[in-house]
Design an enzyme around this catalytic site. Structure first.
Site, PDB file in Angstrom:
ATOM      1  N   HIS A   1      71.140  -4.135 -33.871  1.00  0.00           N
ATOM      2  CA  HIS A   1      71.016  -5.602 -33.882  1.00  0.00           C
ATOM      3  C   HIS A   1      70.013  -5.997 -32.810  1.00  0.00           C
ATOM      4  CE1 HIS A   1      73.178  -9.758 -34.149  1.00  0.00           C
ATOM      5  NE2 HIS A   1      71.870  -9.887 -33.933  1.00  0.00           N
TER       6      HIS A   1
ATOM      7  N   HIS B   1      66.104  -8.168 -32.551  1.00  0.00           N
ATOM      8  CA  HIS B   1      65.091  -8.984 -33.247  1.00  0.00           C
ATOM      9  C   HIS B   1      63.718  -8.700 -32.655  1.00  0.00           C
ATOM     10  CE1 HIS B   1      67.988 -11.675 -35.364  1.00  0.00           C
ATOM     11  NE2 HIS B   1      68.765 -11.274 -34.381  1.00  0.00           N
TER      12      HIS B   1
ATOM     13  N   HIS C   1      74.203 -12.504 -40.234  1.00  0.00           N
ATOM     14  CA  HIS C   1      74.745 -13.096 -39.015  1.00  0.00           C
ATOM     15  C   HIS C   1      75.863 -14.061 -39.443  1.00  0.00           C
ATOM     16  CE1 HIS C   1      71.157 -11.575 -37.122  1.00  0.00           C
ATOM     17  NE2 HIS C   1      71.404 -12.165 -35.970  1.00  0.00           N
TER      18      HIS C   1
ATOM     19  N   GLU D   1      79.080 -16.138 -35.124  1.00  0.00           N
ATOM     20  CA  GLU D   1      78.534 -16.147 -33.750  1.00  0.00           C
ATOM     21  C   GLU D   1      78.809 -17.540 -33.180  1.00  0.00           C
ATOM     22  OE1 GLU D   1      74.242 -16.121 -33.561  1.00  0.00           O
ATOM     23  OE2 GLU D   1      74.202 -15.441 -31.475  1.00  0.00           O
TER      24      GLU D   1
ATOM     25  N   ASP E   1      70.132  -7.522 -29.217  1.00  0.00           N
ATOM     26  CA  ASP E   1      69.769  -8.794 -29.866  1.00  0.00           C
ATOM     27  C   ASP E   1      68.342  -9.265 -29.539  1.00  0.00           C
ATOM     28  OD1 ASP E   1      70.304 -10.850 -31.599  1.00  0.00           O
ATOM     29  OD2 ASP E   1      71.805 -11.838 -30.390  1.00  0.00           O
ATOM     30  N   ASP E   2      68.157  -9.938 -28.418  1.00  0.00           N
ATOM     31  CA  ASP E   2      66.846 -10.514 -28.044  1.00  0.00           C
ATOM     32  C   ASP E   2      66.612 -10.188 -26.567  1.00  0.00           C
ATOM     33  OD1 ASP E   2      66.419 -12.242 -30.562  1.00  0.00           O
ATOM     34  OD2 ASP E   2      68.395 -12.889 -29.876  1.00  0.00           O
TER      35      ASP E   2
HETATM   36  N1  ADE Z   1      67.593 -14.931 -34.295  1.00  0.00           N
HETATM   37  C1  ADE Z   1      67.399 -14.222 -33.171  1.00  0.00           C
HETATM   38  N2  ADE Z   1      68.546 -14.095 -32.486  1.00  0.00           N
HETATM   39  C2  ADE Z   1      69.498 -14.742 -33.206  1.00  0.00           C
HETATM   40  C3  ADE Z   1      70.868 -14.958 -33.012  1.00  0.00           C
HETATM   41  N3  ADE Z   1      71.510 -14.501 -31.936  1.00  0.00           N
HETATM   42  N4  ADE Z   1      71.532 -15.696 -33.943  1.00  0.00           N
HETATM   43  C4  ADE Z   1      70.889 -16.166 -35.015  1.00  0.00           C
HETATM   44  N5  ADE Z   1      69.585 -15.976 -35.249  1.00  0.00           N
HETATM   45  C5  ADE Z   1      68.898 -15.269 -34.349  1.00  0.00           C
HETATM   46 ZN    ZN Z   2      70.799 -11.571 -34.015  1.00  0.00          ZN
END
Ligand code: ADE
Ligand code: ZN
Length: 349
Positions: A17, A19, A196, A199, A278-279
């Protein structure tokens, strides 16, 4: 003997997971914006943009930074840098999302994106021995018709490493059900699917993703803890949750990473889950740091981390043969690492 931190670092890791655009380093964002004459939101240092109170604020910055990625070489660079960070944290296999629709509106072609991304993946394979796969994410805010157009592009490209599709961006008020036909077409064409859900959105979006999109994997999914019947069902059906501690503390209602956090409760209940980043630069983290948070804050033991890595292999989109080999090799490797952990002083007395 290994300290706990050496152990956590040396664990072989799956990253499932992540991006691509959320992996753009601040310096790279500054370079690309300058090179492509794109104006970022007002800031002193790009790092200062990487602060948000919730998912909506984050997605606005994510989109603004993504707008400066234009040419094939820009995609190559951000892909290579993302995979370099994965390799530095001992990730050995990566399934990563990217957001084609963010770039399509600026006239960047899907082929330009994939040309650059696959070159970055090839370079990372040579330099770090790291294998990876691409999951284009359908932006749920843009509606199913735009998603169908994206699916046409994915299928036309015939790139094996385009392994599946995801569903992301803001959850409520964009439930999964309108995407049922799109996901059915993707599955019929041989693509894997994930979404997703849960969340920032309710548990009903998790159930809806499983029931109407046909996913066996949920990205995040923390709201599952609000519905015990759904928890039991996900456990019985072996649904995998790809969890991300640092983002969970911002984008979900549970702001405190501790032993009461849904990620820990999900693991204690017997749900399958993986630890992911994630990011990462956008949340000042990396995969190693997410493992440290899982251990230090959520209280995951070495055995719980071992379980989650092996569940990740099992629920990954590798071939069955590759899964069997990886699972056998990593079981041996992780067991040897666990045997080497230095006993803490409390255990010696
Ligand atoms: N795009 C990038 N990170 C995300 C996240 N945590 N939730 C939804 N879309 C995303
Ligand atoms: Zn994500």
């Amino acid at each position: 003997m290994l300290t706990m931190y050496e152990f956590l670092h040396r664990l072989p890791k799956m990253e499932m997971h992540l991006h691509l655009e959320g992996s753009i380093r601040p310096g790279t964002a500054a370079d690309l914006a300058h090179q492509n004459n794109v104006i970022l939101p007002p800031h002193d240092r790009v790092e200062d943009l990487y602060h948000y109170r919730d998912l909506k604020e984050f997605l606005a910055i994510y989109t603004a930074v993504s707008d400066s990625v234009i040419g094939a070489d820009d995609y190559r660079r951000i892909t290579y840098e993302m995979l370099e960070s994965c390799a530095a944290n001992n990730a050995r296999y990566v399934e990563f999302f990217f957001s084609p629709q963010v770039h399509l509106v600026h006239g960047v072609s899907f082929d330009t994106m994939i040309d650059g991304i696959t070159t970055g993946m090839d370079d990372a394979k040579v330099d770090f021995g790291l294998d990876s796969r691409i999951i284009p994410g359908v932006n749920r805010e843009l509606g199913p018709e735009a998603g169908e157009e994206l699916l046409d592009m994915i299928l036309a490209r015939k790139e094996e490493r385009l392994i599946g599709i995801g569903l992301d961006f803001l959850e409520a008020p964009f439930p999964p059900e309108p995407y049922a036909a799109l996901f059915a077409r993707a599955r019929k064409a041989g693509l894997k699917v994930t979404a997703h859900a849960g969340e920032s959105g309710p548990a009903a979006y998790i159930a809806g993703s499983i029931d109407t999109l046909g996913v066996a994997r949920i990205d995040h999914g923390y709201h599952v803890v609000t519905d015990e019947a759904l928890m039991r069902r996900c456990r019985d059906d072996g649904i995998l949750f790809t969890c991300c501690p640092s983002t969970a503390a911002v984008t979900s209602p549970w702001k405190s990473l501790d032993a009461e956090h849904p990620i820990r409760r999900m693991a204690d209940f017997g749900l399958k889950l993986t630890i992911n980043s994630d990011d990462p630069p956008m949340f000042s983290t990396d995969l190693g740091e997410e493992y440290r948070k899982a251990h230090d804050l959520l209280g995951f033991s070495p055995d719980m981390l071992r379980r989650s890595i092996l569940d990740g292999i099992d629920c990954s989109w590798l071939d069955d043969d590759e899964k069997r080999t990886l699972s056998a090799d990593w079981t041996r490797e992780i067991d040897a690492l666990i045997a080497e952990i230095q006993p803490t002083p409390a255990l010696l007395t």
